[in-house]
Design an enzyme around this catalytic site. Structure first.
Site, mmCIF file in Angstrom:
data_model
loop_
_atom_site.group_PDB
_atom_site.id
_atom_site.type_symbol
_atom_site.label_atom_id
_atom_site.label_comp_id
_atom_site.label_asym_id
_atom_site.label_seq_id
_atom_site.Cartn_x
_atom_site.Cartn_y
_atom_site.Cartn_z
ATOM 1 N N ASP A 63 0.616 -4.778 5.328
ATOM 2 C CA ASP A 63 -0.427 -5.704 4.891
ATOM 3 C C ASP A 63 -0.474 -5.763 3.368
ATOM 4 O OD1 ASP A 63 -1.330 -2.979 4.955
ATOM 5 O OD2 ASP A 63 -3.377 -3.669 4.623
ATOM 6 N N GLU A 64 -1.036 -6.862 2.870
ATOM 7 C CA GLU A 64 -1.339 -7.025 1.445
ATOM 8 C C GLU A 64 -0.168 -6.582 0.557
ATOM 9 O OE1 GLU A 64 -6.161 -6.712 1.740
ATOM 10 O OE2 GLU A 64 -5.082 -4.836 1.436
ATOM 11 N N VAL A 65 0.976 -7.221 0.762
ATOM 12 C CA VAL A 65 2.171 -6.886 -0.011
ATOM 13 C C VAL A 65 2.099 -7.645 -1.337
ATOM 14 C CG1 VAL A 65 4.683 -6.716 0.047
ATOM 15 C CG2 VAL A 65 3.393 -6.618 2.179
ATOM 16 N N HIS A 84 0.830 -1.219 0.000
ATOM 17 C CA HIS A 84 0.000 0.000 0.000
ATOM 18 C C HIS A 84 0.858 1.259 0.000
ATOM 19 C CE1 HIS A 84 -3.957 -1.781 0.215
ATOM 20 N NE2 HIS A 84 -3.520 -2.617 1.144
ATOM 21 N N ASP A 144 -1.594 -10.188 8.194
ATOM 22 C CA ASP A 144 -1.985 -11.118 7.119
ATOM 23 C C ASP A 144 -0.808 -11.757 6.400
ATOM 24 O OD1 ASP A 144 -1.934 -9.097 4.382
ATOM 25 O OD2 ASP A 144 -2.266 -8.149 6.307
#
Length: 407
Positions: free
Chosen positions: A148-150, A92, A199
């Protein structure tokens, strides 16, 4: 005020990446947050922070000034709300990597969401960002580093070479960058404890996680925004993290911004159920496992997405969720306090389609959004359905955004 909550810290998440509130509005809603049971804030500045020097180009045109940041912190202290800043340092990173000056630090050249962990300049960049934020938050006990969400991790050329030459894994690649970031932070700010979203850690085998050297340095925030949590699974995950050596754990729910990238009205019933499930998970966890809970309120799913629910629209949901956490469920006492604090005549028929009302700050915005959503929805849907690019029109400004997410 009753407090039978297993969550001793209750943080309201202020996501500033889209429709950031004016300081004057924050002065109205901080007392409301306190009255409803919040005792801390997680502030995700993104491009609203007044970065200086080479980072100045990260500022949005309407970014807060340093004096406004100080005023926000003053208002938080007046209302007994501890501030935890959030700075993304891995995934992000669109608001940074969209700029030409930093585009060479992308993991994959086509996408600006993920930082290349192999470049020394990448660590220098996030170190400078963290340093400037902490310069204005000198009393911060915690700082959230995102992570998160890499997306696309391991798909860049440098990562591909590393994976082949070192016979390593994407998990090791992730943990290596996290360790570098938190080590950099703690070397300069040893009194500040880093937090991160969990996550990217969940599926890493216990031995790999424990042996990475990361757990003693950081505290994971377990996030799940669904109305049906796997409560036994959450308890097992918390036990795993504790065995790995993490000194503290946090939960994260959602009071808005997690049920659709272009959601206009908040489905309160969904979010109430999410918090009821988190209460069950906390009670099933090892005693004292959780320090607190972050009530996330996403403004948009990523930097290129359209806005979902505006903050004033989500306040009734926030009130219901906070009071449920405080009372251990949505009891008659919790319901009565929500109605009284928000100036609502009733909470009967609580749903996304409630007609709003109330006297809380921003209630007029909720009334207008409700009117548009209920009475003009068919016209708007017809307009968008007639557009050949309706999917991106509804949710994303640019196809360079990788995929839907909830943060």
């Amino acid at each position: 005020m009753s407090d039978s909550s297993p969550f001793k810290m209750r943080l309201v998440h202020l996501d500033l990446k889209g429709a950031p509130p004016k300081v004057s509005y924050l002065s109205e809603i901080f007392p409301l947050f306190h009255a409803l049971g919040a005792n801390a804030l997680l502030i995700e500045y993104e491009d609203m922070f007044p970065y200086e020097g080479p980072l100045r180009l990260l500022r949005a045109k309407h970014a807060y000034s340093p004096s406004e940041i100080q005023e926000i912190l003053h208002l938080a202290r007046l209302n007994e709300l501890e501030v935890v800043p959030l700075v993304q340092t891995f995934g992000h990173m669109e608001f940074v990597l969209k700029h030409g000056a930093f585009a060479h630090l992308r993991e994959v050249a086509s996408f600006p969401n993920t930082l290349n962990p192999h470049e020394a300049e990448s660590l220098a960049l996030v170190g400078a960002m963290l340093g400037q934020v902490l310069e204005l938050h000198r009393d911060a006990r915690w700082l959230h580093i995102g992570c998160d969400e890499v997306y696309y991790l391991g798909e860049g050329e440098a990562s591909q070479r590393w994976l082949q030459q070192e016979q390593g894994s994407k998990a090791q690649l992730c943990l290596s960058h996290v360790k570098a970031v938190v080590s950099h932070l703690l070397a300069r700010h040893p009194a500040t404890r880093p937090l991160l979203w969990d996550d990217m850690l969940r599926d890493i085998p216990e031995d790999g996680l424990a042996g990475s050297g990361v757990p003693p340095l950081v505290e994971p925030v377990l996030w799940d925004y669904g109305a049906e949590l796997d409560v036994p699974g959450k308890a097992l995950l918390m036990e795993k993290y504790r065995r790995c050596g993490f000194p503290g754990l946090w939960a994260a729910s959602a009071f808005k911004g997690a049920t659709g990238a272009n959601q206009a009205l908040t489905p309160v019933d969904h979010h109430l159920r999410n918090h009821e499930q988190w209460l069950q998970a906390a009670r099933a966890a090892p005693p004292g496992a959780l320090r607190g809970i972050v009530l996330t309120g996403w403004q948009r799913y990523d930097h290129f997405a359209v806005l979902c629910e505006l903050l004033p629209v989500g306040i009734p949901s926030l009130a219901v969720c906070l009071q449920s956490l405080l009372h251990g469920g949505f009891s008659p006492e919790a319901k009565e306090r929500v109605q009284r604090v928000l100036g609502l005549p009733s909470l009967e028929g609580l749903s996304a389609m409630s007609e709003g009302g109330g006297t809380f700050p921003g209630s007029d915005i909720l009334a207008l959004v409700t009117q548009v959503s209920l009475h003009l929805r068919s016209t708007v849907d017809s307009l968008l359905d007639g557009n050949s690019t309706s999917s991106s029109t509804r949710s994303w400004y640019s196809t360079s955004s990788p995929r839907p997410s909830a943060s």
